[in-house]
Design a protein around this motif. Structure first.
Motif, mmCIF file in Angstrom:
data_model
loop_
_atom_site.group_PDB
_atom_site.id
_atom_site.type_symbol
_atom_site.label_atom_id
_atom_site.label_comp_id
_atom_site.label_asym_id
_atom_site.label_seq_id
_atom_site.Cartn_x
_atom_site.Cartn_y
_atom_site.Cartn_z
ATOM 1 N N ILE A 263 3.126 -5.593 -3.523
ATOM 2 C CA ILE A 263 2.347 -4.342 -3.374
ATOM 3 C C ILE A 263 2.191 -3.594 -4.639
ATOM 4 N N SER B 7 -6.826 -4.917 8.415
ATOM 5 C CA SER B 7 -7.318 -4.771 6.967
ATOM 6 C C SER B 7 -8.585 -4.337 6.784
ATOM 7 N N VAL C 188 -1.303 0.990 6.953
ATOM 8 C CA VAL C 188 0.159 1.181 7.231
ATOM 9 C C VAL C 188 0.127 1.916 8.485
ATOM 10 N N ASP D 215 8.788 -4.359 -1.664
ATOM 11 C CA ASP D 215 7.565 -5.215 -2.270
ATOM 12 C C ASP D 215 6.808 -4.446 -3.270
ATOM 13 N N TYR D 216 6.910 -3.164 -3.124
ATOM 14 C CA TYR D 216 6.221 -2.179 -4.037
ATOM 15 C C TYR D 216 7.458 -2.210 -5.061
ATOM 16 N N ASP E 47 7.838 -2.858 2.778
ATOM 17 C CA ASP E 47 6.756 -2.278 1.910
ATOM 18 C C ASP E 47 7.259 -1.760 0.704
ATOM 19 N N MET F 229 5.745 4.092 5.659
ATOM 20 C CA MET F 229 5.792 2.518 5.406
ATOM 21 C C MET F 229 7.263 2.152 5.578
ATOM 22 N N ASN G 180 6.807 10.210 -3.833
ATOM 23 C CA ASN G 180 6.390 10.603 -2.515
ATOM 24 C C ASN G 180 6.463 12.013 -2.219
ATOM 25 N N TYR H 89 -2.012 -4.860 -1.731
ATOM 26 C CA TYR H 89 -1.157 -5.810 -2.175
ATOM 27 C C TYR H 89 -1.895 -7.184 -2.471
ATOM 28 N N PHE I 106 -0.280 2.194 -2.733
ATOM 29 C CA PHE I 106 -0.453 2.691 -1.512
ATOM 30 C C PHE I 106 -1.672 3.606 -1.563
ATOM 31 N N ARG J 169 -1.743 0.091 2.497
ATOM 32 C CA ARG J 169 -0.710 -0.743 1.600
ATOM 33 C C ARG J 169 -1.821 -1.540 0.625
ATOM 34 N N ARG K 107 4.750 -11.398 -1.694
ATOM 35 C CA ARG K 107 3.797 -10.383 -1.654
ATOM 36 C C ARG K 107 4.161 -9.249 -2.554
#
Lengths: 268, 268
Positions: free
Chosen positions: A72, A40, A97, A183-184, A180, A176, A158, A62, A75, A60, A70
């Motif tokens: 997110i 991190s 990531v 959670d996003y 990921d 990711m 993306n 979050y 990104f 990421r 979690r």
DNA sequence: CGCAGTGTTGACAACAATCAAACTACGTGG
DNA sequence: CCACGTAGTTTGATTGTTGTCAACACTGCG
């Protein structure tokens, strides 16, 4: 260690001042740091002492709920700048990531520079405004769209980061994991998986290995994702539409004096 | 009609300039306008010519998806300012829930004032940063929380707008309809309804008439809403927490020269 | 080669959406 | 002031999408 003594300030302190300093200029003077996958840059709740600009790699961003869920919230990709909101603490954790190369600039000093350089201040405001736009887009996605629409939107979003042309196929990397994405997108891994499978079966998407994505018909995928903005009154978008005046307001650009109160009566 | 000739500019053009002009000052010079319930201030896609400050009443801010779904991205309450993101078009429609009194200030002129007054620029940035924080909070709600948690969060959030003390009961008005709540929370009216019923049966909430809400145990409601931040590592909040240093970063406030690249290795 | 992490698919359960109907609050007009 | 009508709200029955649990496959690494 006094900031005023640092060569970075010398660098900016030209004869006149910092007339049109850009964020990129500011960060360019700083040393590169690396952060390996899974580590991190900062945590939610940390004192927000620095701002960061990503040079390479993906982060990421979050938050963790009390019971461990979690969420997110986004990104960060190369070119993105984090920590500009100038709150006293970070609102989210930023975790690599992939291996990430980035530069940092102290929070307080950036604020000081911005105070002296309107253009820089304006650029910061633009970055946050864009983040806000993206957050609102995501709110629409999370609140209104089905699992498949969410996944389609995510892949398209993306893809369009790499290629702006929706009419031609797009190939890109998605570093990711499924978790990921889940959670996003407010889904589970399994649901993401099934949605991708359906999009593959529909011939809109295919995958190679774990991270390479092919969008065969981006425009059709956009329609599928509920992002079709062709001439329809309710458009939603990240990209901004050029035309479209719609019901012009009666009082545009007027300079009425504080006379009697007016009423805006635009019926709907 | 030239802006420079207007008495509003005269008002601000003191001998020295506008040293610590606040947003409130800027809007205070403007005439009040009224917008009746159900009517719109501006529409998604309109050219963004003005910024607005709400004096009285409540607005719903929403976007419409191509197929007609409505996503409410937020509500605007007295004191809130809209249109500060300085995009060329509005990203959402602003519609009056109740009769609204507001003042407008031209977009371009506010930008010009902000360029001359760092404090104003900073205040604008803070407003947008707060909006961004709220949007991220909402992303967490929409992506991770159950129907009941969402409704509990919503009621609590609105209650805390009136009374900051979570330990005492809170009474307040909620002018919006169930449909507004549903479109804001990513649910249907029926689901919102059932969630409210459950909260009523649990003794946490009661209603009087259509719009009056009683929160009998706000702190318990907060726990229910997944917003319990008492000493738990994953806090989520709108209000900012005072304490809590967490893992301080190794490189805080350092002034390293562009020497060899560094690595941030904060394991998790 | 085997192991661990990640991804995929299936069976089933749960939560929220949909459809339907009754009820309530509130504004309007008699 | 009351009756009525409408919009909004509540509750119930049912369906459907997504989450959960479980098994298995794939990938990359030691």
């Amino acid at each position: 260690m006094a900031y005023s003594a640092s060569p970075i300030i010398d660098h900016f302190a030209g004869p006149i001042g910092q007339a049109r300093l850009s964020l990129e200029d500011v960060f360019a003077t700083r040393v590169s740091e690396f952060c390996h996958a899974g580590h991190s840059i900062f945590w939610e709740g940390d004192v927000a002492s620095d701002t960061f600009r990503v040079s390479e790699g993906v982060l990421r961003l979050y938050r963790i709920l009390p019971d461990g869920r979690r969420a997110i919230t986004g990104f960060a990709f190369p070119g993105d700048v984090l920590g500009l909101a100038f709150h006293d603490r970070y609102f989210y954790t930023a975790e690599a990531v992939t291996t990430v190369r980035l530069r940092r600039f102290p929070h307080g000093r950036l604020q000081a520079l911005a105070a002296d350089c309107p253009h820089l201040h304006y650029e910061i405001l633009q970055v946050i405004a864009n983040e806000l736009g993206a957050a609102q887009e995501q709110m629409v996605l999370l609140g209104q769209k089905s699992a498949e629409e969410r996944v389609a939107s995510f892949l398209l979003m993306n893809g369009l980061r790499v290629a702006k042309d929706r009419s031609a196929p797009i190939v890109f990397d998605l570093p990711m994991t499924r978790l990921d994405m889940a959670d996003y997108l407010g889904l589970t891994i399994e649901t993401v998986c099934r949605a991708v499978t359906k999009l593959r079966q529909a011939g809109l998407v295919s995958l190679e290995g774990r991270h390479k994505v092919f969008l065969h018909k981006p425009d059709e995928l956009a329609r599928f994702a509920g992002q079709d903005d062709s001439g329809c009154p309710g458009m939603i978008k990240v990209t901004h539409q050029a035309s479209w005046p719609r019901h012009a307001m009666a009082n545009l650009n007027d300079e009425l004096e504080p006379a009697a109160s007016r009423t805006c009566d635009h019926s709907h």
